[in-house]
Design a protein around this motif. Structure first.
Motif, PDB file in Angstrom:
ATOM      1  N   ARG A  20     -25.779 -15.876  46.101  1.00  0.00           N
ATOM      2  CA  ARG A  20     -26.325 -17.213  46.368  1.00  0.00           C
ATOM      3  C   ARG A  20     -26.864 -17.773  45.062  1.00  0.00           C
ATOM      4  O   ARG A  20     -27.607 -17.099  44.361  1.00  0.00           O
ATOM      5  CB  ARG A  20     -27.476 -17.153  47.400  1.00  0.00           C
ATOM      6  N   GLU A  76     -29.324 -19.311  43.596  1.00  0.00           N
ATOM      7  CA  GLU A  76     -30.719 -19.665  43.873  1.00  0.00           C
ATOM      8  C   GLU A  76     -31.523 -19.616  42.592  1.00  0.00           C
ATOM      9  O   GLU A  76     -31.114 -19.009  41.612  1.00  0.00           O
ATOM     10  CB  GLU A  76     -31.341 -18.646  44.833  1.00  0.00           C
ATOM     11  N   GLY A 129     -37.858 -10.925  43.987  1.00  0.00           N
ATOM     12  CA  GLY A 129     -37.301 -10.811  45.330  1.00  0.00           C
ATOM     13  C   GLY A 129     -36.242 -11.846  45.655  1.00  0.00           C
ATOM     14  O   GLY A 129     -35.816 -11.975  46.795  1.00  0.00           O
ATOM     15  N   ARG A 130     -35.811 -12.632  44.659  1.00  0.00           N
ATOM     16  CA  ARG A 130     -34.811 -13.667  44.903  1.00  0.00           C
ATOM     17  C   ARG A 130     -33.812 -13.651  43.744  1.00  0.00           C
ATOM     18  O   ARG A 130     -34.178 -13.931  42.618  1.00  0.00           O
ATOM     19  CB  ARG A 130     -35.510 -15.026  45.002  1.00  0.00           C
ATOM     20  N   TYR A 131     -32.595 -13.291  44.031  1.00  0.00           N
ATOM     21  CA  TYR A 131     -31.587 -13.112  42.978  1.00  0.00           C
ATOM     22  C   TYR A 131     -30.299 -13.816  43.362  1.00  0.00           C
ATOM     23  O   TYR A 131     -30.146 -14.280  44.485  1.00  0.00           O
ATOM     24  CB  TYR A 131     -31.327 -11.612  42.764  1.00  0.00           C
ATOM     25  N   PHE A 144     -27.454 -10.186  45.307  1.00  0.00           N
ATOM     26  CA  PHE A 144     -28.417  -9.293  45.944  1.00  0.00           C
ATOM     27  C   PHE A 144     -27.666  -8.501  47.001  1.00  0.00           C
ATOM     28  O   PHE A 144     -26.488  -8.757  47.249  1.00  0.00           O
ATOM     29  CB  PHE A 144     -29.592 -10.081  46.540  1.00  0.00           C
ATOM     30  N   GLN A 198     -27.423  -6.784  50.900  1.00  0.00           N
ATOM     31  CA  GLN A 198     -27.934  -6.799  52.268  1.00  0.00           C
ATOM     32  C   GLN A 198     -27.418  -5.601  53.052  1.00  0.00           C
ATOM     33  O   GLN A 198     -26.309  -5.131  52.829  1.00  0.00           O
ATOM     34  CB  GLN A 198     -27.488  -8.072  52.991  1.00  0.00           C
ATOM     35  N   ARG A 257     -35.342 -19.901  61.003  1.00  0.00           N
ATOM     36  CA  ARG A 257     -34.290 -19.211  60.259  1.00  0.00           C
ATOM     37  C   ARG A 257     -33.400 -20.188  59.495  1.00  0.00           C
ATOM     38  O   ARG A 257     -33.230 -21.335  59.882  1.00  0.00           O
ATOM     39  CB  ARG A 257     -33.406 -18.329  61.153  1.00  0.00           C
ATOM     40  N   THR A 287     -40.104 -11.944  53.316  1.00  0.00           N
ATOM     41  CA  THR A 287     -39.296 -11.592  54.490  1.00  0.00           C
ATOM     42  C   THR A 287     -38.272 -10.536  54.096  1.00  0.00           C
ATOM     43  O   THR A 287     -37.433 -10.768  53.239  1.00  0.00           O
ATOM     44  CB  THR A 287     -38.564 -12.833  55.033  1.00  0.00           C
ATOM     45  N   ALA A 317     -30.110  -9.037  59.149  1.00  0.00           N
ATOM     46  CA  ALA A 317     -29.784  -8.609  57.785  1.00  0.00           C
ATOM     47  C   ALA A 317     -31.070  -8.367  57.015  1.00  0.00           C
ATOM     48  O   ALA A 317     -32.056  -9.082  57.202  1.00  0.00           O
ATOM     49  CB  ALA A 317     -28.942  -9.667  57.082  1.00  0.00           C
ATOM     50  N   GLY A 357     -32.793  -7.598  53.105  1.00  0.00           N
ATOM     51  CA  GLY A 357     -32.598  -7.694  51.659  1.00  0.00           C
ATOM     52  C   GLY A 357     -33.017  -6.389  50.996  1.00  0.00           C
ATOM     53  O   GLY A 357     -34.183  -6.021  51.031  1.00  0.00           O
ATOM     54  N   ARG A 410     -35.613  -6.286  48.019  1.00  0.00           N
ATOM     55  CA  ARG A 410     -37.017  -6.393  48.458  1.00  0.00           C
ATOM     56  C   ARG A 410     -37.517  -5.052  48.974  1.00  0.00           C
ATOM     57  O   ARG A 410     -38.667  -4.677  48.741  1.00  0.00           O
ATOM     58  CB  ARG A 410     -37.155  -7.495  49.521  1.00  0.00           C
TER      59      ARG A 410
END
Ligand code: ATP
Ligand code: MG
Length: 416
Positions: free
Chosen positions: A114, A116, A121-123, A126, A128, A259, A283, A308, A310, A313
């Motif tokens: 993604r 982003e 915690g946001r890549y 990533f 799942q 969501r 989350t 799903a 992450g 995380r």
């Protein structure tokens, strides 16, 4: 000047010893998901872009902003998968699984993409771990999945989490609610950005998922879907809660939980970590029911529910407690003038399945011992001419420093 390369922004390398943490996570997943009766499915990392647009919903953040899409050499619209459910559903339909199996319980693990903004915690790449169950409409299945997610986290040593639940109602209920939501936000249309105004007209419920700060008060005063649930969804939601209580699983009902993907109906849930290492990306697991998705993607009407997690995380949460340590070799062979014998013995013991290491650069005995220590070897043997002559070696316990004499031919047996 030499050109230097770095990895793409947001796409990290995973290096030893951190890989140990990942392997533990994956092994634990296989164990627990196996115990709950799930089989593993592996789909390609790229699919037709239209699959995601139709599956996830064109007005979502993921489709609107975060897709890695490109034209391939045959001018086909391709995307790196941003999530696992749409590909799994595509596969379920393509292989006509429903004709063979009334119930399918699948899990998957792998990279997602993604575009982003990077932060903790946001890549952009990533990983799942996800589960999907096809063919069961009963709330008992929702409860089983939730229990699975929580058991998995417990096995990893992650206890400080909060389970949040909501119900999004059925399709009709959502349509009625979308109208009310539209009316609510319309009265404040002037404060919305142009983009949000578009969202308001196309998919007003998406506004409830907006992370923009100035939206917060408007979202807080928006109508609450949970108060207007259709009877069947209400019953489903009540029964889910009763079943969770039977398993002594704590939860909070969060009527604002919507969501980020469009396909959910009825149950929606998230597992949120209390630890602060994750910042705002707290989350660790999101899931819910998507009873309409299989049909929407061209398959037969099939109830389905999934989640799903992450994995980055989870690693952050695990790493905060236990630093991963690479397992050192069982034995280190030091060459003190018997280089070829070390070379052969190394090969022999490894073929026997033992974790044995040596310094292939050779060098002084001192420097080789230093290397053995650095690797954390449990035992070490120094092999020189004298040892070859007598066939006897000193097996040294690197921790206690004690040595014992053994025949070279008995080393393998001793180490077992
Ligand atoms: P968020 O609200 O944190 O953006 P999401 O609703 O976009 O999450 P899902 O699409 O439900 O997330 O994905 C399930 C899980 O995958 C998330 O709960 C999170 O743990 C993880 N995840 C999602 N996006 C990323 C990302 N860019 N980097 C790392 N993990 C992610
Ligand atoms: Mg997101």
């Amino acid at each position: 000047m030499k050109q230097k390369f770095s990895g793409l922004r947001g796409m990290g390398d995973i290096l030893p010893p951190d890989t140990v943490l990942w392997q533990r996570l994956e092994a634990t997943a296989r164990e627990i998901f196996g115990a709950f009766g799930f089989g593993e499915i592996r789909t390609p990392i790229a699919e037709e872009t239209a699959l995601f647009e139709r599956g996830i919903g064109e007005d979502t953040e993921v489709i609107g902003k975060e897709m890695y899409s490109f034209l391939d050499k045959g001018d086909r619209h391709i995307s790196l998968r941003p999530e696992g459910t749409a590909p799994v559903v595509r596969s379920y339909i393509e292989h006509a699984i429903h004709q063979r199996e009334p119930i399918s319980k699948w899990f998957y693990m792998g990279p997602m993409f993604r575009y982003e903004r990077m932060k903790t915690g946001r890549y952009r790449q990533f990983h799942q771990l996800g589960a999907e169950v096809f063919g069961i409409a009963e709330p008992r299945q929702d409860a089983e999945l939730i229990q699975l997610a929580l058991e998995f986290l417990k096995k990893l040593g992650i206890f400080e989490v909060r389970l949040e639940l909501n119900s999004l109602g059925d399709v009709d209920c959502r349509r009625r609610f979308a109208e009310k939501t539209h009316a609510h936000f319309s009265s404040s249309r002037h404060v919305l950005s142009e983009e949000l105004q578009k969202t308001l007209d196309r998919n007003p419920m998406r506004l409830l998922d907006s992370k923009e700060e100035r939206m917060a008060p408007l979202i807080a005063s928006a109508p609450i879907l949970l108060e207007q649930l259709d009877d069947a969804s209400r019953e489903h939601f009540d029964e889910l809660q009763r079943l969770l209580r039977l398993l002594e699983i704590d939860f909070v009902v969060n009527p604002r939980l919507v969501r980020g993907l469009d396909y959910y109906s009825r149950t929606a849930f998230e597992v949120v970590a209390e630890a602060s290492v994750l910042g705002t990306a707290s989350t660790v697991c999101g899931g819910g029911r998507y009873d309409a998705l299989v049909e929407q993607l061209g398959g037969p009407s099939t109830p389905a529910v999934g989640f799903a997690m992450g994995l980055e995380r989870l690693c952050l949460l695990m790493g905060a407690k236990s630093k991963a340590v690479l397992q050192g070799p069982l034995l280190f062979l030091v060459d003190a003038g018997a280089r070829d014998e070390v070379w052969k013995l190394l090969s022999f013991l490894r073929k026997a399945g033992l974790a044995v290491e040596a310094d292939l650069r050779g060098g002084s005995v001192k420097s080789q011992l230093k290397r053995a220590n650095k690797l954390g070897a449990q035992y070490c043997i120094v092999l020189g001419e004298a040892e070859l002559k007598t066939g006897q070696v000193q097996l040294k316990d690197m921790q206690s420093g004690t040595e014992r004499e053994v025949m070279l031919s008995e080393v393998e047996g001793m180490l077992r």
